[in-house]
Write a protein that holds these residues in place. Structure first.
Motif, PDB file in Angstrom:
ATOM      1  N   THR A 165      21.790  26.896  21.299  1.00 20.57           N
ATOM      2  CA  THR A 165      20.627  26.331  20.626  1.00 20.57           C
ATOM      3  C   THR A 165      20.970  26.024  19.178  1.00 20.57           C
ATOM      4  N   LEU A 166      20.743  24.780  18.781  1.00 25.10           N
ATOM      5  CA  LEU A 166      20.985  24.341  17.406  1.00 25.10           C
ATOM      6  C   LEU A 166      19.640  24.252  16.700  1.00 25.10           C
ATOM      7  N   ALA A 167      19.439  25.111  15.735  1.00 24.24           N
ATOM      8  CA  ALA A 167      18.160  25.200  15.031  1.00 24.24           C
ATOM      9  C   ALA A 167      18.348  24.839  13.564  1.00 24.24           C
ATOM     10  N   GLY A 168      17.301  24.328  12.961  1.00 22.51           N
ATOM     11  CA  GLY A 168      17.351  23.953  11.554  1.00 22.51           C
ATOM     12  C   GLY A 168      16.363  22.860  11.211  1.00 22.51           C
ATOM     13  N   HIS A 169      16.113  21.956  12.167  1.00 20.39           N
ATOM     14  CA  HIS A 169      15.108  20.927  11.937  1.00 20.39           C
ATOM     15  C   HIS A 169      13.731  21.561  11.756  1.00 20.39           C
ATOM     16  N   ASP A 192      10.239  21.322  20.330  1.00 17.50           N
ATOM     17  CA  ASP A 192      10.240  22.709  19.859  1.00 17.50           C
ATOM     18  C   ASP A 192      11.149  22.886  18.634  1.00 17.50           C
ATOM     19  N   TYR A 193      11.588  21.737  18.068  1.00 18.22           N
ATOM     20  CA  TYR A 193      12.392  21.662  16.843  1.00 18.22           C
ATOM     21  C   TYR A 193      13.867  22.016  17.080  1.00 18.22           C
ATOM     22  N   THR A 194      14.303  22.183  18.317  1.00 22.18           N
ATOM     23  CA  THR A 194      15.677  22.581  18.575  1.00 22.18           C
ATOM     24  C   THR A 194      16.414  21.537  19.411  1.00 22.18           C
ATOM     25  N   VAL A 195      17.742  21.596  19.299  1.00 20.05           N
ATOM     26  CA  VAL A 195      18.653  20.875  20.186  1.00 20.05           C
ATOM     27  C   VAL A 195      19.375  21.922  21.017  1.00 20.05           C
ATOM     28  N   LYS A 196      19.486  21.684  22.323  1.00 21.57           N
ATOM     29  CA  LYS A 196      20.247  22.589  23.176  1.00 21.57           C
ATOM     30  C   LYS A 196      21.468  21.855  23.718  1.00 21.57           C
ATOM     31  N   VAL A 197      22.605  22.539  23.688  1.00 19.11           N
ATOM     32  CA  VAL A 197      23.854  22.003  24.225  1.00 19.11           C
ATOM     33  C   VAL A 197      24.188  22.790  25.483  1.00 19.11           C
ATOM     34  N   TRP A 198      24.291  22.078  26.613  1.00 15.71           N
ATOM     35  CA  TRP A 198      24.496  22.690  27.921  1.00 15.71           C
ATOM     36  C   TRP A 198      25.923  22.424  28.385  1.00 15.71           C
ATOM     37  N   ASN A 199      26.576  23.475  28.902  1.00 17.01           N
ATOM     38  CA  ASN A 199      27.916  23.347  29.474  1.00 17.01           C
ATOM     39  C   ASN A 199      27.771  23.138  30.974  1.00 17.01           C
ATOM     40  N   LEU A 200      28.209  21.985  31.472  1.00 17.29           N
ATOM     41  CA  LEU A 200      28.048  21.653  32.878  1.00 17.29           C
ATOM     42  C   LEU A 200      28.981  22.438  33.785  1.00 17.29           C
ATOM     43  N   LYS A 201      29.980  23.109  33.204  1.00 15.23           N
ATOM     44  CA  LYS A 201      30.961  23.853  33.999  1.00 15.23           C
ATOM     45  C   LYS A 201      30.570  25.311  34.197  1.00 15.23           C
ATOM     46  N   ALA A 236      24.798  14.221  16.715  1.00 15.98           N
ATOM     47  CA  ALA A 236      23.781  13.917  15.713  1.00 15.98           C
ATOM     48  C   ALA A 236      22.404  14.085  16.326  1.00 15.98           C
ATOM     49  N   SER A 237      21.464  14.556  15.518  1.00 15.13           N
ATOM     50  CA  SER A 237      20.073  14.694  15.954  1.00 15.13           C
ATOM     51  C   SER A 237      19.158  14.163  14.865  1.00 15.13           C
ATOM     52  N   GLY A 238      18.126  13.425  15.276  1.00 16.80           N
ATOM     53  CA  GLY A 238      17.139  12.890  14.345  1.00 16.80           C
ATOM     54  C   GLY A 238      15.788  13.517  14.617  1.00 16.80           C
ATOM     55  N   SER A 239      14.986  13.655  13.567  1.00 18.49           N
ATOM     56  CA  SER A 239      13.765  14.439  13.692  1.00 18.49           C
ATOM     57  C   SER A 239      12.597  13.813  12.966  1.00 18.49           C
ATOM     58  N   TRP A 240      11.399  14.277  13.338  1.00 14.68           N
ATOM     59  CA  TRP A 240      10.191  13.906  12.632  1.00 14.68           C
ATOM     60  C   TRP A 240      10.173  14.491  11.218  1.00 14.68           C
ATOM     61  N   ASP A 241      11.106  15.389  10.899  1.00 17.69           N
ATOM     62  CA  ASP A 241      11.168  15.920   9.533  1.00 17.69           C
ATOM     63  C   ASP A 241      11.862  14.959   8.569  1.00 17.69           C
ATOM     64  N   ARG A 242      12.178  13.728   9.077  1.00 16.49           N
ATOM     65  CA  ARG A 242      12.763  12.635   8.294  1.00 16.49           C
ATOM     66  C   ARG A 242      14.250  12.809   8.013  1.00 16.49           C
ATOM     67  N   THR A 243      14.889  13.778   8.634  1.00 14.38           N
ATOM     68  CA  THR A 243      16.312  14.004   8.405  1.00 14.38           C
ATOM     69  C   THR A 243      17.113  13.786   9.682  1.00 14.38           C
ATOM     70  N   VAL A 244      18.412  13.588   9.470  1.00 12.63           N
ATOM     71  CA  VAL A 244      19.392  13.557  10.553  1.00 12.63           C
ATOM     72  C   VAL A 244      20.375  14.689  10.291  1.00 12.63           C
ATOM     73  N   ARG A 245      20.674  15.448  11.320  1.00 10.22           N
ATOM     74  CA  ARG A 245      21.665  16.506  11.204  1.00 10.22           C
ATOM     75  C   ARG A 245      22.849  16.179  12.104  1.00 10.22           C
ATOM     76  N   VAL A 246      24.039  16.367  11.574  1.00 10.39           N
ATOM     77  CA  VAL A 246      25.268  16.151  12.336  1.00 10.39           C
ATOM     78  C   VAL A 246      25.924  17.512  12.537  1.00 10.39           C
ATOM     79  N   TRP A 247      26.193  17.849  13.806  1.00  7.37           N
ATOM     80  CA  TRP A 247      26.634  19.189  14.175  1.00  7.37           C
ATOM     81  C   TRP A 247      28.021  19.183  14.811  1.00  7.37           C
ATOM     82  N   ASN A 248      28.665  20.342  14.742  1.00  5.86           N
ATOM     83  CA  ASN A 248      29.744  20.667  15.665  1.00  5.86           C
ATOM     84  C   ASN A 248      29.064  21.319  16.862  1.00  5.86           C
TER      85      ASN A 248
END
Length: 295
Positions: A184-188, A168-177, A204-216
């Motif tokens: 939701t990290l969007a941009g790809h 769905d073009y997104t990365v989700k970061v889940w807090n286990l606590k 870091a996230s890699g995508s079919w859009d040929r880019t890698v994004r590095v996030w906080n």
């Protein structure tokens, strides 16, 4: 497999592991670097001596392509996820199957252990991620929220977070606590094929859009946009110290990035097929890639 004793990534040799009869979907070293685990479309898992290249075991059990595999951090177990909709947990010492985990309704595309080796996350085509208790083989939690296939997942090594990457073009970061919503990290602009945390806390996230994004991952801020691959990004791996990032794509090369500057410092060529997977050894001296020509 590229040896790099000088830390300058000069390729002085390639070793091939050539026994699979299908595309290699996943490859990973054991934490002690003694064993190599490879998973393939031939429905097999192979265990190799990482130093000699000797095939130690052909592991059967899955009835469909094996899409992902990983070792537990304490090296006592390894897990595999398959197109047959199951996750299997195996004892490393004997390759005995400890658990067959059933809960997914479609292909399992990704598996990863928690840093304490007590939990396992699996996810795939049913758009859900399942957290398992490995001691008893039961479900602990189901994560829902992605709108398409979840192809990648990773635990943070030093924080109670996990990340999932989706078509769905997104990365989700889940807090286990907490029971709150995921960040939701969007941009790809294409499917997310791989995610990975560094020891320093970057994601870091890699995508079919040929880019890698590095996030906080905590703030959701984009740190670097790494552009240079000519094909879909398929796999990525941080070095043990978090200073380097290796990425592979459908362009027959592996790129090495400096995580302080976001610049590409080396392109490893000589791969004659697109590489499906790459991983650093914990000491950073070796980098392994698994291409689609079964090696």
């Amino acid at each position: 497999m590229w040896r790099n004793p000088s830390q300058h990534f000069s390729a002085i040799g390639i070793r091939y592991f050539e026994r699979h009869k299908g595309e290699v979907n996943s490859c990973t070293f054991s934490p002690d670097c003694e064993i190599l685990l490879t998973c393939s479309d031939d429905s097999r898992i192979h265990i190799w001596n990482a130093k000699s290249g000797k095939l130690l075991s052909k592991i059967k059990g899955h009835t469909g392509p094996v899409k992902a595999g990983c070792f537990s951090p304490d090296c006592t177990l390894f897990a595999s996820g398959s197109h047959d909709c199951t996750v299997r947990v195996w004892k490393t010492a004997t390759t005995e199957c400890l658990h067959v985990l059933r809960g997914h309704s479609k292909s399992v595309e990704t598996v990863c252990f928690s840093p304490d080796s007590r939990q396992l996350l699996s996810a795939g085509w049913d758009r859900t991620a399942i957290l398992w208790d490995i001691q008893v083989g039961c479900k602990l939690k189901i994560f829902s929220g992605h709108d398409d296939v979840i192809q990648s997942s990773a635990f943070s090594p030093n924080a109670p977070y996990l990340a999932t990457g989706s078509w769905d073009y997104t990365v989700k970061v889940w807090n286990l606590k907490t029971e709150g919503q995921a960040k939701t990290l969007a941009g790809h602009k294409g499917n997310i094929s791989c995610v990975c945390f560094s020891v320093s806390g970057m994601l870091a996230s890699g995508s079919w859009d040929r880019t890698v994004r590095v996030w906080n991952p905590l703030s959701g801020a984009l740190i670097f946009l790494l552009d240079g691959h000519l094909g879909w990004v398929k796999s990525l791996s941080f070095s043990g110290d978090g200073m380097l990032l290796a990425t592979t794509a459908y362009d027959e090369m592996v790129r090495i990035w400096d995580c302080e500057t976001g610049t590409c410092i080396k392109i490893l060529e000589g791969i004659l097929e697109p590489a499906h997977a790459c991983t650093f050894t914990p000491d950073g001296a070796l980098l392994l890639s698994g291409p689609i020509d079964h090696k």
